[in-house]
Design a protein around this motif. Structure first.
Motif, PDB file in Angstrom:
ATOM      1  N   HIS A   1      -6.982   0.352   0.920  1.00 45.07           N
ATOM      2  CA  HIS A   1      -6.380  -0.751   0.172  1.00 45.07           C
ATOM      3  C   HIS A   1      -5.183  -1.251   0.962  1.00 45.07           C
ATOM      4  CE1 HIS A   1      -8.915   0.261  -3.216  1.00 45.07           C
ATOM      5  NE2 HIS A   1      -8.519   1.510  -3.094  1.00 45.07           N
ATOM      6  N   ILE A   2      -5.170  -2.537   1.253  1.00 51.06           N
ATOM      7  CA  ILE A   2      -4.119  -3.148   2.057  1.00 51.06           C
ATOM      8  C   ILE A   2      -3.419  -4.200   1.217  1.00 51.06           C
ATOM      9  CG2 ILE A   2      -3.620  -4.461   4.151  1.00 51.06           C
ATOM     10  CD1 ILE A   2      -6.298  -3.328   5.257  1.00 51.06           C
ATOM     11  N   ASN A   3      -2.103  -4.208   1.243  1.00 54.78           N
ATOM     12  CA  ASN A   3      -1.314  -5.210   0.533  1.00 54.78           C
ATOM     13  C   ASN A   3      -1.368  -6.497   1.365  1.00 54.78           C
ATOM     14  OD1 ASN A   3       0.680  -6.840  -0.580  1.00 54.78           O
ATOM     15  ND2 ASN A   3       1.974  -5.090  -1.105  1.00 54.78           N
ATOM     16  N   ALA A   4      -2.334  -7.335   1.078  1.00 48.79           N
ATOM     17  CA  ALA A   4      -2.577  -8.542   1.872  1.00 48.79           C
ATOM     18  C   ALA A   4      -1.442  -9.557   1.756  1.00 48.79           C
ATOM     19  CB  ALA A   4      -3.900  -9.184   1.462  1.00 48.79           C
ATOM     20  N   ASP A   5      -0.624  -9.463   0.714  1.00 44.98           N
ATOM     21  CA  ASP A   5       0.528 -10.362   0.587  1.00 44.98           C
ATOM     22  C   ASP A   5       1.607 -10.047   1.611  1.00 44.98           C
ATOM     23  OD1 ASP A   5      -0.653 -11.638  -1.556  1.00 44.98           O
ATOM     24  OD2 ASP A   5       0.352 -10.373  -3.038  1.00 44.98           O
ATOM     25  N   ARG A   6       1.682  -8.811   2.048  1.00 46.35           N
ATOM     26  CA  ARG A   6       2.747  -8.365   2.953  1.00 46.35           C
ATOM     27  C   ARG A   6       2.250  -8.034   4.359  1.00 46.35           C
ATOM     28  NH1 ARG A   6       7.250  -9.702   0.063  1.00 46.35           N
ATOM     29  NH2 ARG A   6       6.904  -9.124  -2.077  1.00 46.35           N
ATOM     30  N   VAL A   7       1.029  -7.539   4.472  1.00 46.50           N
ATOM     31  CA  VAL A   7       0.488  -7.117   5.770  1.00 46.50           C
ATOM     32  C   VAL A   7      -0.329  -8.239   6.367  1.00 46.50           C
ATOM     33  CG1 VAL A   7      -0.992  -5.450   6.954  1.00 46.50           C
ATOM     34  CG2 VAL A   7       0.469  -4.702   5.055  1.00 46.50           C
ATOM     35  N   ARG A   8       0.078  -8.681   7.539  1.00 48.43           N
ATOM     36  CA  ARG A   8      -0.622  -9.781   8.204  1.00 48.43           C
ATOM     37  C   ARG A   8      -1.859  -9.280   8.945  1.00 48.43           C
ATOM     38  NH1 ARG A   8       1.947 -14.268  12.248  1.00 48.43           N
ATOM     39  NH2 ARG A   8      -0.014 -15.289  12.725  1.00 48.43           N
ATOM     40  N   SER A   9      -1.744  -8.151   9.635  1.00 50.96           N
ATOM     41  CA  SER A   9      -2.896  -7.540  10.315  1.00 50.96           C
ATOM     42  C   SER A   9      -2.682  -6.045  10.383  1.00 50.96           C
ATOM     43  CB  SER A   9      -3.081  -8.115  11.723  1.00 50.96           C
ATOM     44  OG  SER A   9      -2.033  -7.697  12.574  1.00 50.96           O
ATOM     45  N   LEU A  10      -3.774  -5.300  10.401  1.00 48.54           N
ATOM     46  CA  LEU A  10      -3.710  -3.852  10.474  1.00 48.54           C
ATOM     47  C   LEU A  10      -4.857  -3.362  11.346  1.00 48.54           C
ATOM     48  CD1 LEU A  10      -2.815  -1.322   7.833  1.00 48.54           C
ATOM     49  CD2 LEU A  10      -4.953  -1.002   9.011  1.00 48.54           C
ATOM     50  N   ARG A  11      -4.515  -2.518  12.299  1.00 46.21           N
ATOM     51  CA  ARG A  11      -5.525  -1.860  13.141  1.00 46.21           C
ATOM     52  C   ARG A  11      -5.364  -0.361  12.967  1.00 46.21           C
ATOM     53  NH1 ARG A  11      -4.234  -5.150  18.589  1.00 46.21           N
ATOM     54  NH2 ARG A  11      -2.191  -4.945  17.671  1.00 46.21           N
ATOM     55  N   LEU A  12      -6.492   0.319  12.872  1.00 44.43           N
ATOM     56  CA  LEU A  12      -6.510   1.769  12.741  1.00 44.43           C
ATOM     57  C   LEU A  12      -7.208   2.325  13.978  1.00 44.43           C
ATOM     58  CD1 LEU A  12      -6.038   4.243  10.828  1.00 44.43           C
ATOM     59  CD2 LEU A  12      -8.363   3.875  10.045  1.00 44.43           C
TER      60      LEU A  12
END
Length: 173
Positions: free
Chosen positions: A144-155
């Motif tokens: 679950h990613i907070n799309a309002d705050r996180v612009r991009s995420l790489r794992l």
């Protein structure tokens, strides 16, 4: 809030069927979170990424009350965490965050906006050790990613080098 499938994360340790006592084998695995987030996300208690299940297995990256980040993780039996330097997210605008878990030496460290979190004036160092008994941070099958705050995420399925995290910051979002 956005939900994405979580890829399988390698366990930190596993049973060794080659041993007579079927003891544990340290796999020396790690993983890294690399994300761009909005600077106004530094409000306390915001969850940025979370894959914990009902038993507490998984990890959670959240903001803290002192303008920093905290990573909590557990395998249902063992819980560990890391906290970034205070006020590291105080400036407005986009911030680059890399949280690196290295299963060899069992350390967690952070690189925020191209700078290694070194503890500042509050601590003698910025990294934390995690328990050698922590088996995995594989939690729920989705992240679950907070799309309002996180612009991009790489794992990443490995521990990034600090120089790689700095290069990701310099490359931009």
């Amino acid at each position: 809030r956005s939900t994405v499938p979580l890829p399988r994360l390698a366990p930190f340790c596993a049973r060794d069927s080659g041993r007579a006592d079927y003891g544990r084998c340290d796999r020396r695995q790690g993983f890294s979170l690399d994300l761009w987030m909005r600077g106004d996300a530094a409000a306390a208690g915001l969850t940025l990424a979370d894959n914990r299940d009902a038993a507490g297995r998984g990890f959670c990256l959240r903001t803290t009350d002192d303008g920093a980040l905290a990573l909590g993780m557990g395998d249902g039996q063992t819980e560990n965490g890391w906290r970034a330097d205070p006020a590291c997210l105080a400036a407005p605008g986009l911030h680059h965050v890399a949280v690196i878990l290295d299963g060899g030496p069992k350390i967690i460290l952070g690189v925020i906006d191209g700078r290694l979190c070194d503890g500042g004036d509050q601590r003698p160092f910025g990294w934390s050790r995690f328990s050698p008994h922590l088996q995995t941070v594989q939690g729920a099958p989705s992240l679950h990613i907070n799309a309002d705050r996180v612009r991009s995420l790489r794992l990443y399925g490995r521990a990034l080098r600090v120089s790689e995290a700095v290069a990701h910051f310099r490359a931009g979002p």
